[in-house]
Design an enzyme around this catalytic site. Sequence first.
Site, PDB file in Angstrom:
ATOM      1  N   SER A 106       0.834  -1.210   0.000  1.00 50.71           N
ATOM      2  CA  SER A 106       0.000   0.000   0.000  1.00 50.71           C
ATOM      3  C   SER A 106       0.866   1.257   0.000  1.00 50.71           C
ATOM      4  CB  SER A 106      -0.916   0.007   1.227  1.00 50.71           C
ATOM      5  OG  SER A 106      -1.719  -1.147   1.223  1.00 50.71           O
ATOM      6  N   ASP A 128       1.852  -7.849   9.756  1.00 49.87           N
ATOM      7  CA  ASP A 128       3.111  -8.562   9.486  1.00 49.87           C
ATOM      8  C   ASP A 128       4.332  -7.910  10.141  1.00 49.87           C
ATOM      9  OD1 ASP A 128       1.659 -10.318   7.949  1.00 49.87           O
ATOM     10  OD2 ASP A 128       2.104  -9.310   6.052  1.00 49.87           O
ATOM     11  N   LYS A 155      -1.735 -25.005  24.409  1.00 48.18           N
ATOM     12  CA  LYS A 155      -0.834 -25.563  25.431  1.00 48.18           C
ATOM     13  C   LYS A 155      -1.608 -26.397  26.459  1.00 48.18           C
ATOM     14  CE  LYS A 155       2.080 -22.919  28.060  1.00 48.18           C
ATOM     15  NZ  LYS A 155       3.017 -21.789  28.177  1.00 48.18           N
ATOM     16  N   MET A 170       0.931 -16.096  10.922  1.00 46.19           N
ATOM     17  CA  MET A 170       1.075 -15.286   9.706  1.00 46.19           C
ATOM     18  C   MET A 170       2.371 -14.485   9.741  1.00 46.19           C
ATOM     19  SD  MET A 170      -2.696 -13.885   8.723  1.00 46.19           S
ATOM     20  CE  MET A 170      -3.820 -14.876   7.734  1.00 46.19           C
ATOM     21  N   GLN A 252      -6.051 -14.455  13.475  1.00 45.85           N
ATOM     22  CA  GLN A 252      -5.016 -13.491  13.860  1.00 45.85           C
ATOM     23  C   GLN A 252      -5.272 -12.066  13.387  1.00 45.85           C
ATOM     24  OE1 GLN A 252      -0.897 -15.597  13.078  1.00 45.85           O
ATOM     25  NE2 GLN A 252      -2.508 -16.504  11.851  1.00 45.85           N
TER      26      GLN A 252
HETATM   27  N1  ATP Z   1       4.236  -1.453  -6.667  1.00 46.39           N
HETATM   28  C1  ATP Z   1       2.993  -1.036  -6.502  1.00 46.39           C
HETATM   29  N2  ATP Z   1       2.506  -0.017  -7.230  1.00 46.39           N
HETATM   30  C2  ATP Z   1       1.239   0.421  -7.073  1.00 46.39           C
HETATM   31  N3  ATP Z   1       0.372  -0.121  -6.205  1.00 46.39           N
HETATM   32  C3  ATP Z   1       0.789  -1.132  -5.445  1.00 46.39           C
HETATM   33  C4  ATP Z   1       2.114  -1.656  -5.545  1.00 46.39           C
HETATM   34  N4  ATP Z   1       2.238  -2.679  -4.668  1.00 46.39           N
HETATM   35  C5  ATP Z   1       1.035  -2.799  -4.078  1.00 46.39           C
HETATM   36  N5  ATP Z   1       0.163  -1.870  -4.519  1.00 46.39           N
HETATM   37  C6  ATP Z   1      -1.238  -1.708  -4.141  1.00 46.39           C
HETATM   38  O1  ATP Z   1      -1.408  -1.895  -2.751  1.00 46.39           O
HETATM   39  C7  ATP Z   1      -2.324  -2.969  -2.526  1.00 46.39           C
HETATM   40  C8  ATP Z   1      -2.016  -3.656  -1.240  1.00 46.39           C
HETATM   41  O2  ATP Z   1      -0.721  -4.239  -1.302  1.00 46.39           O
HETATM   42  P1  ATP Z   1      -0.429  -5.653  -0.597  1.00 46.39           P
HETATM   43  O3  ATP Z   1      -1.425  -6.639  -1.073  1.00 46.39           O
HETATM   44  O4  ATP Z   1       1.010  -5.941  -0.822  1.00 46.39           O
HETATM   45  O5  ATP Z   1      -0.776  -5.417   0.934  1.00 46.39           O
HETATM   46  P2  ATP Z   1      -0.004  -4.547   2.016  1.00 46.39           P
HETATM   47  O6  ATP Z   1      -0.352  -3.123   1.867  1.00 46.39           O
HETATM   48  O7  ATP Z   1       1.449  -4.885   2.001  1.00 46.39           O
HETATM   49  O8  ATP Z   1      -0.705  -5.044   3.351  1.00 46.39           O
HETATM   50  P3  ATP Z   1      -0.612  -6.498   4.022  1.00 46.39           P
HETATM   51  O9  ATP Z   1       0.704  -7.096   3.669  1.00 46.39           O
HETATM   52  O10 ATP Z   1      -0.756  -6.223   5.477  1.00 46.39           O
HETATM   53  O11 ATP Z   1      -1.759  -7.270   3.501  1.00 46.39           O
HETATM   54  C9  ATP Z   1      -2.179  -3.830  -3.766  1.00 46.39           C
HETATM   55  O12 ATP Z   1      -3.287  -4.661  -3.966  1.00 46.39           O
HETATM   56  C10 ATP Z   1      -2.073  -2.778  -4.848  1.00 46.39           C
HETATM   57  O13 ATP Z   1      -3.325  -2.238  -5.166  1.00 46.39           O
HETATM   58  O1  F6P Z   2      -5.950 -12.058   3.112  1.00 42.10           O
HETATM   59  P1  F6P Z   2      -5.110 -12.715   2.096  1.00 42.10           P
HETATM   60  O2  F6P Z   2      -5.169 -12.004   0.790  1.00 42.10           O
HETATM   61  O3  F6P Z   2      -5.356 -14.172   1.993  1.00 42.10           O
HETATM   62  O4  F6P Z   2      -3.600 -12.544   2.546  1.00 42.10           O
HETATM   63  C1  F6P Z   2      -3.022 -13.225   3.608  1.00 42.10           C
HETATM   64  C2  F6P Z   2      -1.771 -12.468   3.951  1.00 42.10           C
HETATM   65  O5  F6P Z   2      -2.136 -11.221   4.494  1.00 42.10           O
HETATM   66  C3  F6P Z   2      -1.537 -11.065   5.748  1.00 42.10           C
HETATM   67  O6  F6P Z   2      -2.466 -11.485   6.728  1.00 42.10           O
HETATM   68  C4  F6P Z   2      -1.212  -9.622   5.977  1.00 42.10           C
HETATM   69  O7  F6P Z   2      -0.276  -9.243   5.033  1.00 42.10           O
HETATM   70  C5  F6P Z   2      -0.324 -11.972   5.718  1.00 42.10           C
HETATM   71  O8  F6P Z   2       0.145 -12.282   7.010  1.00 42.10           O
HETATM   72  C6  F6P Z   2      -0.883 -13.138   4.949  1.00 42.10           C
HETATM   73  O9  F6P Z   2       0.150 -13.831   4.294  1.00 42.10           O
HETATM   74 MG    MG Z   3       2.467  -6.459   2.954  1.00 38.25          MG
END
Ligand code: ATP
Ligand code: F6P
Ligand code: MG
Length: 321
Positions: A106, A128, A155, A170, A252
Site C-alpha cells: 500500500s 506482518d 498448550k 502469519m 489473527q
Molecule cells: N508497486 C505497486 N505499485 C502500485 N500499487 C501497489 C504496488 N504494490 C502494491 N500496490 C497496491 O497496494 C495494494 C495492497 O498491497 P499488498 O497486497 O502488498 O498489501 P499490504 O499493503 O502490504 O498489506 P498487508 O501485507 O498487510 O496485507 C495492492 O493490492 C495494490 O493495489
Molecule cells: O488475506 P489474504 O489475501 O489471503 O492474505 C493473507 C496475507 O495477508 C496477511 O495477513 C497480511 O499481510 C499476511 O500475514 C498473509 O500472508
Molecule cells: Mg504487505
Amino acid sequence: MLHKVAVITSGGDSPGMNAAIRAIVKAANYHDIEVYGVEGGYQGLIEDKLSIIRTPDVETIANKGGTILKTSRSLAFMDDSGRKQAVEVLRNYGIADVIVIGGEGSLQGAQKLHELGIRVIGIPGTIDNDLDYTDYSIGFDTTLNTVLSSIGRIKDTGLSHNKTTIVEVMGRHCGDLALFTAVAGEGDIISTPELKLSFEQICEKLQDKISKGRNDNIIVVTERMYDLDELQRFIEEEMNIEVRTTVLGFIQRGGEPSAFDRILANKMGVKAVNMLMEGQSGYAIGIKANQLIEKDLRTMLDEKTDKQPNYDLLDMLLHTI
Ligand SMILES: Nc1ncnc2c1ncn2[C@@H]1O[C@H](COP(=O)(O)OP(=O)(O)OP(=O)(O)O)[C@@H](O)[C@H]1O
Ligand SMILES: O=P(O)(O)OC[C@H]1O[C@](O)(CO)[C@@H](O)[C@@H]1O
Ligand SMILES: [Mg+2]
C-alpha cells in the site's frame, strides 16, 4: 490551505485501522477539513467510491477490528491506467491530499500517487510488521496478543495429552510474529524465514526437550515456509510421537485492537493530518525508539522493503530457549 483529504485503508485489514481513521477524521474536522472515506482501498478509489465521513460517524469505532472503510488488493491500481483513473477521480472531487493506511504494498501505491502529483502521507497498518523503517506497524501488537492467547489454549491440550503441536502464524515473509511470540514466552521451538530450521534440526531440538522431560512442546513456524503435512509426518516418523498441527489463519487478523495499537494509530493519524496541513507529501510515518518519525517514501522503498532480522531478539532467544 488544506480543505479536503481522502483516507484509504489498503491491503490486509489490521486491528487499529479504525482507530487511525477516527483520529484522522477528528483531527481534520477540528481544523475544518472535510474527510472523504474511500471504500475498498485503491480499487474503491478507481471506482469512485468516496463519501464524506464526519466526527460523529467515527466516535465509537476505536475498539473495532477490521476497517469501516473496507479494504482490497487492487490489481487495477498496479497499472498506470488504473492509477491515472484514481487521480482523475480525486481531481473531480477537488481532493489533492490523501492518507493511506496499509502495509508495504500500500505504501508503494502511496508513493506512486505522490509521483502523480497528489500529496500523500502513509501510515503503516499491517499485522506482518515487515516494514524495516518502523519498529511497529499498527495491528502487529494486537495480533501478537491473539497468537499468545491462542497458543495458551493449545498448550492446555498439549499438556493434558503430552502432545507436540506445530502452530503456524502469519507474517508473510517476516518472522516477527513467531519471533516475538517466542520472546514473550510461548513456543518451545521457533522457525522463521530469518532463522529457518530444517526438519532434522527441529527434531534435534525436540529430542533435547523430550530428554529433559518436556512432552508437550509447541513448534511455532512462520507461514509459507514448509509443507506442514510433510513436517508433521517427518517428526512423527522420526521421533515416534504423535503430533498435531494448528494453522491460526484469519483468527489473527481480526478482533479488538490492543491499547498499544489504538494509541499508536491515534498518534500517527493526528500526525498525518498535521503533516498535510504543513504541505508535506511523500512520507511514511513510523515509530523508532518510541518516537514518531517521518520517512521519505522513495528512500524507504529503495533502501529495503524487507524487515531486517531483529538480531537482538534472535540473540536473546538463542540463549533462552
Ligand atoms: N508497486 C505497486 N505499485 C502500485 N500499487 C501497489 C504496488 N504494490 C502494491 N500496490 C497496491 O497496494 C495494494 C495492497 O498491497 P499488498 O497486497 O502488498 O498489501 P499490504 O499493503 O502490504 O498489506 P498487508 O501485507 O498487510 O496485507 C495492492 O493490492 C495494490 O493495489
Ligand atoms: O488475506 P489474504 O489475501 O489471503 O492474505 C493473507 C496475507 O495477508 C496477511 O495477513 C497480511 O499481510 C499476511 O500475514 C498473509 O500472508
Ligand atoms: Mg504487505
